[in-house]
Design a protein around this motif. Structure first.
Motif, PDB file in Angstrom:
ATOM      1  N   ASP A 113       0.861  -1.188   0.000  1.00  0.00           N
ATOM      2  CA  ASP A 113       0.000   0.000   0.000  1.00  0.00           C
ATOM      3  C   ASP A 113       0.897   1.238   0.000  1.00  0.00           C
ATOM      4  O   ASP A 113       1.448   1.613   1.031  1.00  0.00           O
ATOM      5  N   PHE A 114       1.057   1.849  -1.174  1.00  0.00           N
ATOM      6  CA  PHE A 114       1.939   3.007  -1.304  1.00  0.00           C
ATOM      7  C   PHE A 114       1.429   4.220  -0.525  1.00  0.00           C
ATOM      8  O   PHE A 114       2.184   5.120  -0.198  1.00  0.00           O
ATOM      9  N   ALA A 115       0.147   4.242  -0.222  1.00  0.00           N
ATOM     10  CA  ALA A 115      -0.428   5.387   0.480  1.00  0.00           C
ATOM     11  C   ALA A 115      -0.059   5.386   1.969  1.00  0.00           C
ATOM     12  O   ALA A 115      -0.106   6.423   2.610  1.00  0.00           O
ATOM     13  N   HIS A 116       0.310   4.240   2.502  1.00  0.00           N
ATOM     14  CA  HIS A 116       0.620   4.128   3.933  1.00  0.00           C
ATOM     15  C   HIS A 116       1.935   3.382   4.148  1.00  0.00           C
ATOM     16  O   HIS A 116       1.948   2.281   4.702  1.00  0.00           O
ATOM     17  N   PRO A 117       3.067   3.950   3.732  1.00  0.00           N
ATOM     18  CA  PRO A 117       4.344   3.238   3.846  1.00  0.00           C
ATOM     19  C   PRO A 117       4.749   2.956   5.295  1.00  0.00           C
ATOM     20  O   PRO A 117       5.355   1.922   5.580  1.00  0.00           O
ATOM     21  N   PHE A 118       4.399   3.852   6.225  1.00  0.00           N
ATOM     22  CA  PHE A 118       4.767   3.627   7.620  1.00  0.00           C
ATOM     23  C   PHE A 118       4.074   2.385   8.172  1.00  0.00           C
ATOM     24  O   PHE A 118       4.674   1.590   8.905  1.00  0.00           O
ATOM     25  N   ASN A 119       2.812   2.198   7.798  1.00  0.00           N
ATOM     26  CA  ASN A 119       2.084   1.000   8.224  1.00  0.00           C
ATOM     27  C   ASN A 119       2.733  -0.267   7.658  1.00  0.00           C
ATOM     28  O   ASN A 119       2.786  -1.292   8.337  1.00  0.00           O
ATOM     29  N   GLN A 120       3.198  -0.186   6.433  1.00  0.00           N
ATOM     30  CA  GLN A 120       3.867  -1.339   5.814  1.00  0.00           C
ATOM     31  C   GLN A 120       5.150  -1.677   6.573  1.00  0.00           C
ATOM     32  O   GLN A 120       5.415  -2.832   6.875  1.00  0.00           O
ATOM     33  N   ILE A 121       5.939  -0.672   6.888  1.00  0.00           N
ATOM     34  CA  ILE A 121       7.204  -0.899   7.603  1.00  0.00           C
ATOM     35  C   ILE A 121       6.924  -1.455   8.992  1.00  0.00           C
ATOM     36  O   ILE A 121       7.591  -2.405   9.437  1.00  0.00           O
ATOM     37  N   THR A 122       5.931  -0.905   9.669  1.00  0.00           N
ATOM     38  CA  THR A 122       5.557  -1.417  10.990  1.00  0.00           C
ATOM     39  C   THR A 122       5.109  -2.875  10.881  1.00  0.00           C
ATOM     40  O   THR A 122       5.472  -3.706  11.722  1.00  0.00           O
ATOM     41  N   GLY A 123       4.354  -3.183   9.857  1.00  0.00           N
ATOM     42  CA  GLY A 123       3.913  -4.566   9.636  1.00  0.00           C
ATOM     43  C   GLY A 123       5.081  -5.506   9.415  1.00  0.00           C
ATOM     44  O   GLY A 123       5.093  -6.632   9.922  1.00  0.00           O
ATOM     45  N   ILE A 124       6.075  -5.043   8.694  1.00  0.00           N
ATOM     46  CA  ILE A 124       7.247  -5.879   8.414  1.00  0.00           C
ATOM     47  C   ILE A 124       8.008  -6.196   9.696  1.00  0.00           C
ATOM     48  O   ILE A 124       8.366  -7.348   9.947  1.00  0.00           O
ATOM     49  N   ILE A 125       8.234  -5.178  10.519  1.00  0.00           N
ATOM     50  CA  ILE A 125       9.069  -5.416  11.703  1.00  0.00           C
ATOM     51  C   ILE A 125       8.301  -6.073  12.847  1.00  0.00           C
ATOM     52  O   ILE A 125       8.904  -6.439  13.854  1.00  0.00           O
ATOM     53  N   THR A 126       6.991  -6.250  12.684  1.00  0.00           N
ATOM     54  CA  THR A 126       6.213  -6.914  13.733  1.00  0.00           C
ATOM     55  C   THR A 126       5.654  -8.264  13.298  1.00  0.00           C
ATOM     56  O   THR A 126       4.906  -8.886  14.044  1.00  0.00           O
ATOM     57  N   THR A 127       6.012  -8.723  12.126  1.00  0.00           N
ATOM     58  CA  THR A 127       5.545 -10.026  11.642  1.00  0.00           C
ATOM     59  C   THR A 127       6.612 -11.069  11.932  1.00  0.00           C
ATOM     60  O   THR A 127       7.709 -11.011  11.357  1.00  0.00           O
ATOM     61  N   PRO A 128       6.329 -12.033  12.804  1.00  0.00           N
ATOM     62  CA  PRO A 128       7.346 -13.009  13.208  1.00  0.00           C
ATOM     63  C   PRO A 128       7.961 -13.788  12.042  1.00  0.00           C
ATOM     64  O   PRO A 128       9.177 -14.011  12.012  1.00  0.00           O
ATOM     65  N   GLU A 129       7.129 -14.167  11.074  1.00  0.00           N
ATOM     66  CA  GLU A 129       7.655 -14.933   9.939  1.00  0.00           C
ATOM     67  C   GLU A 129       8.707 -14.146   9.164  1.00  0.00           C
ATOM     68  O   GLU A 129       9.697 -14.722   8.696  1.00  0.00           O
ATOM     69  N   LEU A 130       8.495 -12.851   9.029  1.00  0.00           N
ATOM     70  CA  LEU A 130       9.464 -12.027   8.315  1.00  0.00           C
ATOM     71  C   LEU A 130      10.770 -11.923   9.091  1.00  0.00           C
ATOM     72  O   LEU A 130      11.854 -11.990   8.509  1.00  0.00           O
ATOM     73  N   LEU A 131      10.683 -11.798  10.395  1.00  0.00           N
ATOM     74  CA  LEU A 131      11.899 -11.732  11.216  1.00  0.00           C
ATOM     75  C   LEU A 131      12.647 -13.060  11.194  1.00  0.00           C
ATOM     76  O   LEU A 131      13.879 -13.087  11.107  1.00  0.00           O
TER      77      LEU A 131
END
Length: 122
Positions: free
Chosen positions: A34-52
């Motif tokens: 979602d290009f309109a909400h990049p901060f939400n995307q970054i927050t989602g990335i650093i809080t998703t266990p599978e990604l970590l």
């Protein structure tokens, strides 16, 4: 390559493939970009266990690859690391039910044959 070097290569490849698996699982949880909400995307990335976990696996794979490079020529290690592509397609097929068209299967066969030729010692 001797058996120990092959084992380190295998650790590097498997860790990298597991990294891709967990990154795909985490990305599925995130949803579409979602290009309109990049901060939400970054927050989602650093809080998703599978990604970590996926990033951690990639880190382990990189460490194993660095250790491999201390013993093996880059001209052997680099092409050998392309086995990640083969295993990634197999993971996609087995876990995510992705298809493997004939042309992709042929390409993977060429990769495997190429790795065998690169690491082959007379």
């Amino acid at each position: 390559m001797n058996p120990q070097e092959c084992a380190v290569l295998l650790v590097s490849v498997i860790a990298s493939v597991m990294g891709q698996l967990f990154l795909k699982m985490g990305a599925a949880k995130l949803g579409k970009l979602d290009f309109a909400h990049p901060f939400n995307q970054i927050t989602g990335i650093i809080t998703t266990p599978e990604l970590l976990i996926g990033l951690g696996c990639y880190g382990l794979g990189a460490i194993a690859y660095i250790l491999l490079l201390t013993r093996v020529n880059l001209s052997v290690a680099g092409p050998s690391a392309s086995l990640v592509y083969v295993f990634s397609v197999l993971i996609g097929f087995l876990i995510f039910k992705e298809s493997i068209p004939l042309m992709r299967f042929m390409g993977l066969s060429f990769i495997v044959a190429g790795v065998i030729l690169v690491v082959w010692n007379k």
